[in-house]
Design a protein around this motif. Structure first.
Motif, short mmCIF file in Angstrom:
data_model
loop_
_atom_site.label_atom_id
_atom_site.label_comp_id
_atom_site.label_asym_id
_atom_site.label_seq_id
_atom_site.Cartn_x
_atom_site.Cartn_y
_atom_site.Cartn_z
N PRO A 529 58.26 26.04 18.09
CA PRO A 529 57.24 26.82 17.39
C PRO A 529 55.74 26.01 17.18
O PRO A 529 54.86 26.93 17.30
N ARG A 530 55.77 24.86 17.14
CA ARG A 530 54.52 24.27 17.07
C ARG A 530 53.86 23.54 18.38
O ARG A 530 52.63 23.89 18.85
N SER A 531 54.97 22.72 19.19
CA SER A 531 54.41 22.15 20.27
C SER A 531 54.49 23.00 21.56
O SER A 531 53.63 22.74 22.58
N GLY A 532 55.14 23.91 21.67
CA GLY A 532 55.24 24.83 22.74
C GLY A 532 56.05 24.49 23.87
O GLY A 532 56.24 25.10 24.89
N ARG A 572 68.44 10.09 34.14
CA ARG A 572 68.17 9.00 33.30
C ARG A 572 67.55 9.75 32.12
O ARG A 572 66.65 10.56 32.29
N PHE A 573 68.05 9.35 30.88
CA PHE A 573 67.61 10.06 29.63
C PHE A 573 66.72 9.14 28.83
O PHE A 573 67.19 7.85 28.65
N ALA A 574 65.81 9.64 27.97
CA ALA A 574 65.10 8.74 27.25
C ALA A 574 64.59 9.73 25.95
O ALA A 574 64.03 10.78 26.18
N LEU A 575 65.03 9.32 24.92
CA LEU A 575 64.78 10.08 23.55
C LEU A 575 63.83 9.16 22.86
O LEU A 575 64.06 8.22 22.22
N PHE A 576 62.59 9.73 22.90
CA PHE A 576 61.39 8.91 22.18
C PHE A 576 60.75 9.51 21.04
O PHE A 576 60.82 10.84 21.02
N GLU A 577 60.45 8.73 19.93
CA GLU A 577 60.05 9.05 18.75
C GLU A 577 58.61 8.92 18.81
O GLU A 577 58.26 7.68 19.02
N VAL A 578 57.78 9.69 18.30
CA VAL A 578 56.17 9.58 18.17
C VAL A 578 55.87 9.63 16.71
O VAL A 578 55.76 10.96 16.11
N PRO A 579 56.06 8.48 15.88
CA PRO A 579 55.84 8.74 14.15
C PRO A 579 54.67 9.29 13.94
O PRO A 579 54.42 9.87 12.77
N SER A 580 53.43 9.16 14.69
CA SER A 580 52.25 9.69 14.39
C SER A 580 52.10 11.00 13.98
O SER A 580 51.39 11.70 13.28
N LEU A 581 53.04 11.81 14.60
CA LEU A 581 53.05 13.15 14.59
C LEU A 581 53.36 13.46 13.19
O LEU A 581 53.05 14.80 12.62
N LYS A 582 54.22 13.01 12.40
CA LYS A 582 54.58 13.11 11.03
C LYS A 582 53.54 12.85 10.15
O LYS A 582 53.38 13.57 9.11
N GLN A 583 52.66 11.77 10.39
CA GLN A 583 51.62 11.39 9.75
C GLN A 583 50.30 12.33 9.65
O GLN A 583 49.40 12.27 8.94
N ILE A 584 50.08 12.73 10.79
CA ILE A 584 48.93 13.69 11.02
C ILE A 584 48.76 14.85 10.16
O ILE A 584 47.63 15.14 9.40
N TYR A 585 50.10 15.35 9.60
CA TYR A 585 49.96 16.36 8.59
C TYR A 585 49.43 15.96 7.40
O TYR A 585 48.73 16.66 6.68
N GLU A 587 47.67 13.18 6.79
CA GLU A 587 46.32 12.59 6.85
C GLU A 587 45.32 13.66 6.92
O GLU A 587 44.14 13.56 6.57
N HIS A 588 45.56 14.82 7.75
CA HIS A 588 44.72 15.65 8.42
C HIS A 588 44.83 16.95 7.75
O HIS A 588 44.11 17.88 8.01
N GLY A 589 45.86 17.49 7.39
CA GLY A 589 46.37 18.79 6.85
C GLY A 589 46.85 19.54 7.69
O GLY A 589 47.24 19.18 8.82
N TYR A 590 47.41 20.69 7.33
CA TYR A 590 48.40 21.62 7.89
C TYR A 590 47.83 22.00 9.28
O TYR A 590 48.31 22.16 10.08
N GLN A 591 46.58 22.60 9.10
CA GLN A 591 45.96 23.25 10.23
C GLN A 591 45.64 22.38 11.43
O GLN A 591 45.91 22.70 12.42
N LYS A 592 45.04 21.15 11.06
CA LYS A 592 44.73 20.05 11.95
C LYS A 592 45.99 19.58 12.49
O LYS A 592 45.90 19.25 13.66
N GLY A 593 47.10 19.57 11.69
CA GLY A 593 48.44 18.87 12.30
C GLY A 593 48.90 19.87 13.36
O GLY A 593 49.35 19.52 14.46
N LEU A 594 48.89 21.20 13.24
CA LEU A 594 49.14 22.21 14.14
C LEU A 594 48.63 22.30 15.38
O LEU A 594 49.14 22.27 16.57
N GLU A 595 47.28 22.06 15.28
CA GLU A 595 46.25 22.03 16.24
C GLU A 595 46.70 20.77 17.06
O GLU A 595 46.79 20.94 18.33
N LEU A 596 46.72 19.70 16.51
CA LEU A 596 47.00 18.28 17.31
C LEU A 596 48.28 18.47 17.92
O LEU A 596 48.59 18.03 19.24
#
Length: 759
Positions: A529-532, A572-585, A587-596
């Motif tokens: 629902p967020r990244s598409g 070949r499988f790669a399961l990667f985690e991007v911690p910044s996606l948790k912090q943007i909400y 640091e920048h708020g819900y609307q900005k986090g959704l947009e990014l």
């Protein structure tokens, strides 16, 4: 024969009294009282009197509050309902043979209708008044004058002629005129009036109107001895009443049919119909028709020679007539009882009842009964051997019978007188009496022949008309049939075209609907629902094989499988985690986090090309799958590719580019393609990603961990319910090779436990 004609006359009066009074009453009490007129006039009279006594007549000042035909106040009665109550009261008195009280009630109703200027109700009340004069008083002249006045008033009023209700009044007026003409032996006029009344039937909304009409017409034919015509009308009325479940009319038609069969000497059928009618009248305690029915049954038994049964029914009928205070009918029944006793040779009893008959006949002024009793007295005297007295009595009776013109009584008298002269050895007078008897009988036969000829001519005309009508109906049927075929063909063609068009429109609409649903399904249900990006929402659902087979056109990941490549290929499988996606909400708020996050998803979707695939696994974790055709490719290359892919977006948006990557390959066990399924492979990837996360806490920057089983690793080592424990044991046993981006030692969590310090 005289008894039968008396019964027919009484039936006509009874049927006329119930003709077409079915109107709507706004007060339930009056509606019930009107219904009870057919079965219990005493009860109807009691209810009407109670209604009139318990409610007061509304004043003219109250008409604004109480409508002329609506009683909102149950303590008052409106003028119209008061008139209706008086009409019911008058008809009840008429049925109970109390003409004085009936006339008093109907006059009061007429006065009240005139005071309130109710034009239709005035005419309706006058019609009831005329019926009482004819049915109870036999005053045909007064009844006809009142009917003439009613017809004149209807002709003068244009407003009344436009109403439907006036048709009911006109029908009732014509039917009453027909009944009077029939009883006065005006056969031609009666038939014309019956034909005129038939024209009103289609405009009447009452279901019983046709039954009553056929019954009255059948009784008219019966009175004038047109038995075939009478049988046709009475049977039609009977079965129509049975069909409509009108039990009161069924009983009346049964009584009329019994009279007809009795006159035709069909005694078994006559008894059948009379018994059915008697059961109804006895059940509802209707003394008047019950007495007539019992008298008819007694007459049948008498003609069959079953004198004891005849006496029983004559006595029962006499009890009913005594209750009703009908002197003339009581006299007639006593005369019949005397005749039965005479045939039983019980002369004292016959003499006793003849004496009572003469007294009652004299009180009622019925000359015909007096003459018949005199002739029966002559028969009794002749049977007792008093021949001279019998001759005198019979001669006096014959003179009186010739004076009133009663041919049946003359025939009976001449037959008995001839026998009396013969006993006196006066053969000359006996022969004269016999010749007079034969002349009277011949005259009666001639009249019967004329009547039969008239009936035959009428039947001939009806047959000719029916033949012409049948030919016309045949031609019309053929035309209708051809038209019907053309119509059906047109309807079928139009229907087929319409159905085809509807099917096409429906299929088009359904296809568009399914396409829209499929688009929504792919867009909303199978995307994050967020990244598409495509997600693994259905990964935990196992669908049945039948559904899998029917959905083969969908991608396999829709069915919960991420390993959908042929077994000859490697993944070949790669399961990667991007911690910044948790912090943007934060640091920048819900609307900005959704947009990014949406921009990040669109970026990844654009960068990842087939045959590689990318799934949004959880909030900040993504699953990357690509073919691994070259086994010698180092895991670091895949990690660098992912790092570079993430850096291009995060650095541009000034976000932390740290990535934690867990990697594995399919088949995890090179010697067994099917040993590890998709769920277990994800568990292995999660272990590797968790290990990378723990390494990132010890060393700055991105970290990656790659797990792979050695070529000689047996599949049995991983055949357990907990794949994580199996991998840990494999690492300890050297069956699983661990590669990472750090030189630090990796501390593995045992027993499937996650780290408590999840960042």
């Amino acid at each position: 024969m005289s008894l039968s004609r008396w019964l027919v006359s009484a039936l006509v009066i009874l049927a006329a009294s119930f003709t077409s009074h079915a109107k709507i009453y706004t007060t339930p009490i009056l509606a019930d009282a009107n219904e009870l007129l057919l079965t219990s006039p005493e009860k109807s009279l009691e209810m009407t009197n109670r209604y009139l006594a318990q409610r007061r007549l509304s004043n003219p000042k109250e008409l604004s509050r109480v409508h002329v035909n609506d009683e909102t106040d149950h303590t008052v009665r409106t003028p119209l309902n008061t008139i209706n109550a008086l009409q019911i009261k008058a008809r009840a008195y008429s049925l109970l043979n109390q003409p004085e009280q009936a006339i008093r009630a109907v006059r009061e109703a007429e006065r009240l209708a005139q005071d309130n200027t109710l034009a239709f109700t005035i005419l309706e009340t006058r019609l009831i008044h005329a019926q009482i004069f004819w049915e109870n008083l036999k005053n045909s002249a007064t009844a006809l004058r009142m009917l003439d006045k009613i017809d004149q008033d209807i002709a003068k009023s244009e407003a009344l002629q436009l109403t439907k209700q006036v048709k009911v009044l006109q029908y009732q007026s014509v039917m009453l005129r027909a009944e009077i003409a029939s009883s006065l032996e005006n056969e031609g006029d009666a038939e014309k009036l019956f034909t005129q009344a038939k024209r009103y039937l289609p405009s009447l909304e009452e279901s019983g109107a046709m039954i009553e009409y056929q019954l009255a017409l059948g009784q008219h034919y019966l009175r004038h001895q047109h038995y075939d015509l009478a049988l046709d009308q009475l049977l039609g009325s009977h079965w129509l009443a049975v069909e409509q479940e009108n039990n009161a009319m069924v009983a009346q038609t049964n009584l009329a049919l019994a009279t007809l069969f009795e006159q035709r000497k069909v005694f078994d059928r006559a008894l059948e119909h009379a018994t059915q009618a008697g059961e109804f009248f006895e059940h509802f305690d209707q003394a008047r028709p019950l007495a007539k029915t019992l008298a008819l049954i007694a007459s049948i038994y008498e003609q069959q020679g079953r004198f004891n049964l005849a006496l029983v029914h004559y006595f029962n009928a006499l009890d009913q007539e005594t209750r009703l205070n009908h002197d003339a009918r009581s006299a007639k029944l006593r005369l019949h009882i005397a005749r039965v006793y005479l045939q039983l040779y019980n002369y004292p009893k016959a003499e006793q009842y003849l004496q009572h008959t003469r007294q009652l006949a004299k009180q009622s002024g019925n000359e015909a009964i007096q003459i018949e009793s005199q002739l029966l007295q002559g028969r009794l005297e002749l049977a007792q051997g008093r021949t001279e007295t019998a001759v005198s009595t019979l001669q006096a009776g014959l003179i009186a019978a010739s004076r009133i013109g009663d041919r049946d009584l003359q025939l009976m008298g001449e037959s008995v007188l001839s026998h009396a002269f013969e006993q006196q050895n006066d053969y000359y007078n006996a022969l004269l009496s016999q010749r007079r008897f034969e002349q009277l009988f011949s005259s009666k036969q001639e009249d019967q022949v004329k009547s039969n000829v008239a009936v035959f001519k009428q039947q001939q005309r009806m047959l000719e008309r029916s033949l012409v009508l049948e030919e016309m109906e045949r031609k019309q049927f053929e035309s209708d049939k051809a038209l019907y075929k053309q119509k059906n063909i047109s309807i079928v063609l139009v229907s087929i075209l319409s159905v085809v068009l509807l099917v096409l429109l429906r299929r088009h609409k359904t296809a568009k609907l399914f396409q829209e649903r499929l688009r929504l399904l792919r867009t909303e249900f199978y995307t994050h629902p967020r990244s598409g990006l495509r997600n693994l929402r259905m990964l935990t659902i196992r669908l049945p094989n039948s559904l899998q087979q029917s959905s083969a056109n969908f991608e396999q990941w829709h069915l919960g499988e991420i390993i959908n490549e042929p077994l000859s290929d490697r993944l070949r499988f790669a399961l990667f985690e991007v911690p910044s996606l948790k912090q943007i909400y934060l640091e920048h708020g819900y609307q900005k986090g959704l947009e990014l996050e949406r921009q990040f998803g669109e970026y990844l979707k654009a960068q990842v090309c087939k045959p590689a695939r990318l799934y949004h696994f959880s909030d900040a974790m993504f699953l990357y799958i690509e073919p691994n055709s070259r086994l010698e490719t180092a895991p670091a290359q895949l990690a660098d590719s992912i790092q570079q892919l993430v850096d291009n977006f995060l650095i541009k948006h000034q976000l932390d580019n740290q990535v934690r990557i867990g990697m594995a390959e399919y088949p995890f066990l090179p010697r067994a393609y099917t040993a590890i399924n998709d769920h277990e492979l994800l568990d292995i990837l999660l272990m590797a990603a968790n290990a990378a996360r723990l390494l990132s806490k010890k060393e700055p920057g991105s970290q990656w961990v790659h797990l792979s089983a050695i070529d000689a690793a047996p599949a049995a080592s991983f055949a357990c319910d907990n794949i994580r424990n199996a991998c840990l044991q494999g690492i300890d046993n050297g069956l699983v090779k661990v590669q990472s981006s750090s030189a630090e030692e990796i501390i593995w969590n045992n027993d499937h436990e996650s780290d408590k310090n999840i960042s």
